[in-house]
Design a protein around this motif. Structure first.
Motif, short mmCIF file in Angstrom:
data_model
loop_
_atom_site.label_atom_id
_atom_site.label_comp_id
_atom_site.label_asym_id
_atom_site.label_seq_id
_atom_site.Cartn_x
_atom_site.Cartn_y
_atom_site.Cartn_z
N TRP A 50 17.22 3.13 19.95
CA TRP A 50 16.51 2.98 18.69
C TRP A 50 15.11 2.49 19.01
CZ3 TRP A 50 21.69 2.24 19.03
CH2 TRP A 50 22.48 2.80 18.04
N PRO A 51 14.18 2.54 18.04
CA PRO A 51 12.84 1.98 18.26
C PRO A 51 12.92 0.49 18.60
CG PRO A 51 12.90 3.30 16.25
CD PRO A 51 14.33 3.16 16.73
N GLY A 52 11.91 0.01 19.28
CA GLY A 52 11.85 -1.40 19.62
C GLY A 52 12.72 -1.77 20.80
N ASP A 53 13.05 -0.79 21.64
CA ASP A 53 13.83 -1.03 22.86
C ASP A 53 15.25 -1.53 22.60
OD1 ASP A 53 11.78 -0.17 24.56
OD2 ASP A 53 10.88 -2.16 24.59
N HIS A 54 15.81 -1.24 21.44
CA HIS A 54 17.21 -1.58 21.17
C HIS A 54 18.07 -0.42 21.66
CE1 HIS A 54 15.31 -4.28 18.17
NE2 HIS A 54 16.21 -5.09 18.69
N LEU A 55 19.22 -0.76 22.23
CA LEU A 55 20.13 0.30 22.66
C LEU A 55 21.57 -0.15 22.56
CD1 LEU A 55 21.51 -0.22 25.69
CD2 LEU A 55 19.24 0.34 26.45
N VAL A 56 22.43 0.86 22.53
CA VAL A 56 23.87 0.66 22.62
C VAL A 56 24.33 1.51 23.80
CG1 VAL A 56 26.10 1.11 21.54
CG2 VAL A 56 24.23 0.19 20.17
N ALA A 57 25.09 0.90 24.70
CA ALA A 57 25.67 1.62 25.82
C ALA A 57 27.18 1.47 25.73
CB ALA A 57 25.16 1.07 27.14
N GLY A 58 27.90 2.48 26.19
CA GLY A 58 29.35 2.40 26.14
C GLY A 58 29.99 3.51 26.93
N GLY A 59 31.31 3.39 27.08
CA GLY A 59 32.05 4.41 27.79
C GLY A 59 33.47 3.98 28.06
N LEU A 60 34.10 4.69 28.98
CA LEU A 60 35.46 4.38 29.39
C LEU A 60 35.42 3.51 30.63
CD1 LEU A 60 37.07 7.90 28.95
CD2 LEU A 60 37.17 5.95 27.37
N LEU A 61 36.36 2.59 30.73
CA LEU A 61 36.47 1.74 31.92
C LEU A 61 37.08 2.54 33.06
CD1 LEU A 61 37.90 -1.52 30.34
CD2 LEU A 61 35.63 -1.25 31.36
N PRO A 62 36.56 2.38 34.28
CA PRO A 62 37.22 3.03 35.41
C PRO A 62 38.55 2.34 35.71
CG PRO A 62 35.29 1.77 36.12
CD PRO A 62 35.35 1.68 34.64
N GLY A 63 39.42 3.01 36.44
CA GLY A 63 40.73 2.46 36.78
C GLY A 63 40.64 1.07 37.38
N GLY A 64 41.45 0.14 36.89
CA GLY A 64 41.50 -1.22 37.40
C GLY A 64 40.49 -2.16 36.81
N ALA A 65 39.49 -1.65 36.08
CA ALA A 65 38.45 -2.50 35.51
C ALA A 65 38.95 -3.19 34.23
CB ALA A 65 37.20 -1.70 35.20
N ALA A 66 38.52 -4.43 34.06
CA ALA A 66 38.87 -5.20 32.88
C ALA A 66 37.63 -5.62 32.09
CB ALA A 66 39.66 -6.44 33.28
N GLY A 67 36.45 -5.44 32.68
CA GLY A 67 35.22 -5.85 32.02
C GLY A 67 34.05 -4.99 32.42
N ALA A 68 32.97 -5.09 31.64
CA ALA A 68 31.74 -4.35 31.92
C ALA A 68 30.56 -5.17 31.40
CB ALA A 68 31.77 -2.99 31.26
N GLU A 69 29.42 -5.00 32.06
CA GLU A 69 28.20 -5.63 31.60
C GLU A 69 27.01 -4.79 32.03
OE1 GLU A 69 28.13 -9.54 33.30
OE2 GLU A 69 27.79 -8.81 35.33
N LEU A 70 25.95 -4.82 31.21
CA LEU A 70 24.71 -4.15 31.58
C LEU A 70 23.93 -5.07 32.50
CD1 LEU A 70 23.31 -2.56 28.32
CD2 LEU A 70 24.80 -1.55 30.03
N VAL A 71 23.25 -4.48 33.47
CA VAL A 71 22.39 -5.23 34.37
C VAL A 71 21.02 -4.56 34.32
CG1 VAL A 71 22.02 -6.02 36.73
CG2 VAL A 71 24.36 -5.74 35.86
N VAL A 72 20.04 -5.26 33.77
CA VAL A 72 18.69 -4.70 33.63
C VAL A 72 17.67 -5.78 33.96
CG1 VAL A 72 17.05 -3.58 32.09
CG2 VAL A 72 19.48 -3.17 31.78
N GLY A 73 16.84 -5.50 34.95
CA GLY A 73 15.80 -6.44 35.30
C GLY A 73 16.31 -7.84 35.60
N GLY A 74 17.48 -7.95 36.24
CA GLY A 74 18.05 -9.23 36.58
C GLY A 74 18.80 -9.92 35.45
N ARG A 75 18.75 -9.35 34.24
CA ARG A 75 19.48 -9.91 33.10
C ARG A 75 20.79 -9.16 32.93
NH1 ARG A 75 16.12 -8.92 28.26
NH2 ARG A 75 17.91 -9.83 27.24
N ARG A 76 21.78 -9.85 32.38
CA ARG A 76 23.09 -9.24 32.13
C ARG A 76 23.47 -9.40 30.68
NH1 ARG A 76 26.62 -10.77 37.50
NH2 ARG A 76 25.17 -9.80 38.93
#
Length: 116
Positions: A50-76
């Protein structure tokens, strides 16, 4: 018929990872017909912007994964996880967007670059 796996409310609406007739989709706004979506390919994360650098990311977890986080410019940004899928809404002023997957113990299982 669509089945919502996981969803998140954010500044621009209510997005979700959905299983529909066309496969797995990252839906822009679950409450607005025709709001748009991105088809997800396997475990590759999708991104909606969206405008203003807002975003939504998503998807399916790979096998064995229980969590996910975005990593951008050292921030999570931690994702909401449910039913084998994940989603996160955030403000991200830079690209690319990397996703870090973790196991039940919090150990890193892998990373993926988000589309978009």
């Amino acid at each position: 018929m669509n089945r919502v796996l996981v969803s998140v409310h954010h500044t621009h609406g209510h997005s979700g990872v959905v299983i529909g007739d066309g496969g797995v989709l990252l839906v822009r706004n679950l409450r607005a017909a025709g709001a748009g979506w991105e088809a997800l390919q396997g475990e590759r994360p999708g991104v909606l912007t969206w405008p203003g650098d807002h975003l939504v990311a998503g998807g399916l977890l790979p096998g064995g994964a229980a969590g996910a986080e975005l990593v951008v410019g050292g921030r999570r940004a931690s994702a909401v996880v449910a039913r084998g899928a994940w989603i996160v809404a955030t403000h991200v002023p830079t690209r690319p967007v990397e996703v870090r997957f973790t196991g039940p113990d919090g150990a890193e299982l892998g990373r993926a670059m988000a589309a978009g």
